[in-house]
Write a protein that holds these residues in place. Structure first.
Motif, PDB file in Angstrom:
ATOM      1  N   ILE A   1       9.909   2.217   2.286  1.00 11.02           N
ATOM      2  CA  ILE A   1       8.749   3.112   2.364  1.00 11.02           C
ATOM      3  C   ILE A   1       9.111   4.460   2.987  1.00 11.02           C
ATOM      4  O   ILE A   1       8.233   5.292   3.205  1.00 11.02           O
ATOM      5  CB  ILE A   1       7.578   2.465   3.141  1.00 11.02           C
ATOM      6  N   ILE A   2      10.403   4.669   3.277  1.00 12.11           N
ATOM      7  CA  ILE A   2      10.862   5.990   3.692  1.00 12.11           C
ATOM      8  C   ILE A   2      11.128   6.766   2.419  1.00 12.11           C
ATOM      9  O   ILE A   2      12.140   6.570   1.743  1.00 12.11           O
ATOM     10  CB  ILE A   2      12.136   5.904   4.559  1.00 12.11           C
TER      11      ILE A   2
ATOM     12  N   ASP B   1       0.829  -1.207   0.000  1.00  7.95           N
ATOM     13  CA  ASP B   1       0.000   0.000   0.000  1.00  7.95           C
ATOM     14  C   ASP B   1       0.861   1.253   0.000  1.00  7.95           C
ATOM     15  O   ASP B   1       0.621   2.204  -0.758  1.00  7.95           O
ATOM     16  CB  ASP B   1      -0.929   0.021   1.220  1.00  7.95           C
ATOM     17  N   LEU B   2       1.882   1.277   0.852  1.00  5.53           N
ATOM     18  CA  LEU B   2       2.729   2.466   0.968  1.00  5.53           C
ATOM     19  C   LEU B   2       3.598   2.664  -0.264  1.00  5.53           C
ATOM     20  O   LEU B   2       3.884   3.806  -0.639  1.00  5.53           O
ATOM     21  CB  LEU B   2       3.585   2.375   2.230  1.00  5.53           C
ATOM     22  N   TRP B   3       4.016   1.590  -0.913  1.00  5.79           N
ATOM     23  CA  TRP B   3       4.735   1.748  -2.181  1.00  5.79           C
ATOM     24  C   TRP B   3       3.855   2.466  -3.196  1.00  5.79           C
ATOM     25  O   TRP B   3       4.310   3.383  -3.886  1.00  5.79           O
ATOM     26  CB  TRP B   3       5.132   0.374  -2.746  1.00  5.79           C
ATOM     27  N   GLN B   4       2.593   2.072  -3.278  1.00 14.24           N
ATOM     28  CA  GLN B   4       1.676   2.710  -4.227  1.00 14.24           C
ATOM     29  C   GLN B   4       1.447   4.179  -3.873  1.00 14.24           C
ATOM     30  O   GLN B   4       1.483   5.060  -4.745  1.00 14.24           O
ATOM     31  CB  GLN B   4       0.336   1.974  -4.224  1.00 14.24           C
TER      32      GLN B   4
ATOM     33  N   THR C   1      -3.121  13.897   1.951  1.00 18.47           N
ATOM     34  CA  THR C   1      -3.188  13.561   3.367  1.00 18.47           C
ATOM     35  C   THR C   1      -1.890  13.936   4.054  1.00 18.47           C
ATOM     36  O   THR C   1      -0.813  13.748   3.508  1.00 18.47           O
ATOM     37  CB  THR C   1      -3.474  12.069   3.594  1.00 18.47           C
ATOM     38  N   SER C   2      -2.009  14.483   5.262  1.00 16.69           N
ATOM     39  CA  SER C   2      -0.819  14.851   6.023  1.00 16.69           C
ATOM     40  C   SER C   2      -0.201  13.644   6.708  1.00 16.69           C
ATOM     41  O   SER C   2       0.893  13.744   7.271  1.00 16.69           O
ATOM     42  CB  SER C   2      -1.181  15.905   7.076  1.00 16.69           C
ATOM     43  N   LYS C   3      -0.877  12.512   6.680  1.00 12.68           N
ATOM     44  CA  LYS C   3      -0.349  11.292   7.305  1.00 12.68           C
ATOM     45  C   LYS C   3       0.574  10.574   6.328  1.00 12.68           C
ATOM     46  O   LYS C   3       0.493  10.771   5.110  1.00 12.68           O
ATOM     47  CB  LYS C   3      -1.493  10.372   7.735  1.00 12.68           C
ATOM     48  N   SER C   4       1.430   9.716   6.871  1.00  9.28           N
ATOM     49  CA  SER C   4       2.341   8.975   6.010  1.00  9.28           C
ATOM     50  C   SER C   4       1.622   7.911   5.208  1.00  9.28           C
ATOM     51  O   SER C   4       2.117   7.425   4.203  1.00  9.28           O
ATOM     52  CB  SER C   4       3.450   8.321   6.847  1.00  9.28           C
ATOM     53  N   SER C   5       0.413   7.521   5.636  1.00  6.70           N
ATOM     54  CA  SER C   5      -0.382   6.550   4.892  1.00  6.70           C
ATOM     55  C   SER C   5      -1.851   6.917   5.018  1.00  6.70           C
ATOM     56  O   SER C   5      -2.235   7.716   5.869  1.00  6.70           O
ATOM     57  CB  SER C   5      -0.151   5.134   5.434  1.00  6.70           C
ATOM     58  N   TYR C   6      -2.667   6.335   4.164  1.00  2.16           N
ATOM     59  CA  TYR C   6      -4.104   6.567   4.214  1.00  2.16           C
ATOM     60  C   TYR C   6      -4.736   5.596   5.210  1.00  2.16           C
ATOM     61  O   TYR C   6      -4.306   4.458   5.345  1.00  2.16           O
ATOM     62  CB  TYR C   6      -4.727   6.366   2.835  1.00  2.16           C
TER      63      TYR C   6
END
Length: 539
Positions: A373-374, A291-294, A305-310
């Motif tokens: 994912i960084i 998910d984070l790669w996408q 979004t201000s978050k690192s993930s949805y």
């Protein structure tokens, strides 16, 4: 096609191209403006506090002395002593501090930022403006690389239009870290290599060698780019002539030899380097990685979004649909690139993307970790994707000789992507924090709670570690200068002063709670908890 139809098509193409050139100029102007808007309004997060610490020549040992003493300090004192220019400190102290305590960060960015603040001031906005200024140099560097790769001004034009308002590049242009400088170095080194191969002159190879040296002395992850460039020369048969190989190896050797002194420091302090990156070995589930790669790949165009993930509930709605469509576009762009360009072009971009991506993703998949994912670790990946998409859109929307419905749709897609980028940037600009500062985003609500107390004391335990000091300095920027801190290396608090209206604890552990209750008969209650927590002494 009849001559009249060709004439009409040419007029339509010329009209769109001229309009797009004008749009690109407008986007460049917008890109310049947004990079300098609200520079001082963003939260100063932990990594930035260590930027200020380093550029002014202070060390973590200086900070540790405050912890050992456990004296009560004000927020203003902390900022004055460790986040401002100091008497008797120089660039030599900057380099020495990094060499002794944090060799994983080469000194060039910190030295250049030191010189910048001497000229333009030491405020947060002035310090961050160095990254904003450097990010503007990315525009001509990207255009140069497109010229060397594609021999096409139009591809360069599309690439600049995209990067000017890219939300991904905006967030790092407004941060006092080396990532905009790293982006510039990657582009310059890549273009310099292709130019040196094309011209094969001593001066062109010397320029390439200098870009290697600058890249290595800015960011250690640039070494992956340098390795990729070597692979590129090796896999392209037409480049493996004796003269080209000798010239390339000579330039590479010169760059490596000049970097050897710093490389020696890294090797001799491997344990210290490993300790400072231990956090990157955190294990996350495979589906989270995917998910984070996408999400990260899509941030070139779309970032709301201000978050690192949805959050989970977003995975089935329109936002995640857009992200997945953008990922499909990226894969198609790479496929189209490999089909339509010579090996010397597509192999360069493919190596730029895959080497860094695989070097981080494979260890994460096998051993666990979050390196892949960084997003700041993968700048070469996103630059490669950027080049592939720019080539696709330029070919489909502008350079295609056919005038049909598909060409109109590709033009709409190009304008739609730019619109997505502008919307994302407009969302980002007024925010005090974003995913690149997510580690300290909790400091805003924490500070809002502390400010309700007329005379608070903030206690930080185990504050000798980077995360403790980073939080304390980050919070100090948000508090009134007279707000008091007391810092301890462990949980052995001997006595808590009773002269404060409220006593707060940052990230209090269960061990601390037990210690306070057993040894002093004191209880603390949780008042805020997310990634970070805030506790308050019960009276």
């Amino acid at each position: 096609m009849p001559d009249s139809s060709k004439t009409i098509q040419k007029k339509h193409d010329d009209l769109f191209f001229n309009s797009f050139k004008l749009l690109t100029v407008v986007l460049i102007v917008i890109g310049i403006l947004i990079r300098f808007i609200n520079l001082d309004e963003k939260i100063t997060w932990a990594d930035e506090t260590f930027t200020y610490l380093r550029i002014y020549g202070y060390t973590k040992s200086d900070l540790m002395q405050e912890v050992v003493n456990s004296q009560i300090l004000t927020a203003g004192t902390l900022l004055q002593k460790y986040q401002s220019p100091g008497v008797g400190k120089s660039i030599i102290d900057t380099v020495k501090g990094l060499a002794l305590e944090d060799p994983k960060h080469p000194p060039l960015y910190f030295v250049m930022t030191n010189l910048w603040v001497q000229c333009f001031g030491s405020t947060v906005a002035a310090t961050r403006s160095f990254s904003a200024f450097i990010s503007l140099l990315v525009f001509p560097a990207l255009y140069w690389l497109c010229q060397e790769l594609f021999q096409s001004k139009i591809v360069g034009l599309v690439a600049i239009a995209i990067i000017a308002v890219s939300p991904f590049h905006l967030v790092y242009a407004q941060e006092a870290r080396m990532y905009s400088f790293s982006t510039l170095n990657i582009l310059l080194s890549s273009a310099a290599l292709l130019r040196a191969i094309r011209l094969h002159t001593k001066s062109s190879w010397s320029i390439y060698s200098i870009t290697l040296l600058i890249g290595l002395y800015t960011n250690l992850l640039f070494s992956l780019v340098a390795i990729g460039q070597g692979i590129y020369v090796a896999v392209n048969q037409e480049l493996r002539t004796r003269k080209i190989l000798i010239a390339y190896l000579s330039a590479l050797l010169a760059g490596i030899l000049a970097f050897l002194p710093w490389l020696f420091l890294i090797i001799t302090q491997t344990d210290k380097v490993q300790e400072t990156i231990r956090w990157s070995k955190l294990i996350v589930p495979l589906n989270n990685l995917v998910d984070l790669w996408q999400i990260n790949w899509a941030r070139i165009f779309f970032d709301i979004t201000s978050k690192s993930s949805y959050s989970d509930q977003l995975q089935n709605n329109v936002w995640f649909l857009i992200i997945r469509l953008l990922v499909i576009l990226l894969f198609y762009a790479v496929y189209f690139l490999c089909r339509k360009t010579p090996k010397s072009t597509w192999s360069f971009i493919l190596i730029l993307i895959l080497l860094t991506a695989l070097a981080q993703a494979i260890p994460d998949l096998i051993f666990g970790g979050i390196r892949s994912i960084i997003i700041r670790y993968s700048i070469p990946v996103y630059l490669g994707c950027h080049l592939a998409v720019a080539y696709l859109l330029a070919q489909k929307a502008i350079l295609s000789p056919y005038m049909n419905m598909r060409k109109h749709l590709w033009r709409l897609l190009l304008l739609g992507l730019i619109s997505l980028q502008i919307i994302s940037c407009l969302i980002i600009l007024p925010k005090k924090t974003w995913w690149n500062k997510a580690y300290n985003s909790d400091n805003i609500p924490i500070v809002n709670i502390i400010k309700q107390s007329p005379n608070p004391l903030i206690i930080c335990l185990k504050c000798g570690r980077d995360w403790g000091w980073g939080n304390v300095l980050s919070i100090s920027y948000l508090l009134e200068p007279q707000t008091k801190f007391q810092l301890f290396p462990e949980t052995n608090i001997k006595e808590i002063p009773d002269t404060f209206t409220d006593v707060f604890f940052l990230n209090a552990s269960e061990k601390l709670q037990d210690t306070l209750k057993k040894e002093q008969g004191l209880n603390i209650g949780l008042v805020f908890k997310h990634n970070l927590s805030l506790w308050k002494l019960k009276k």
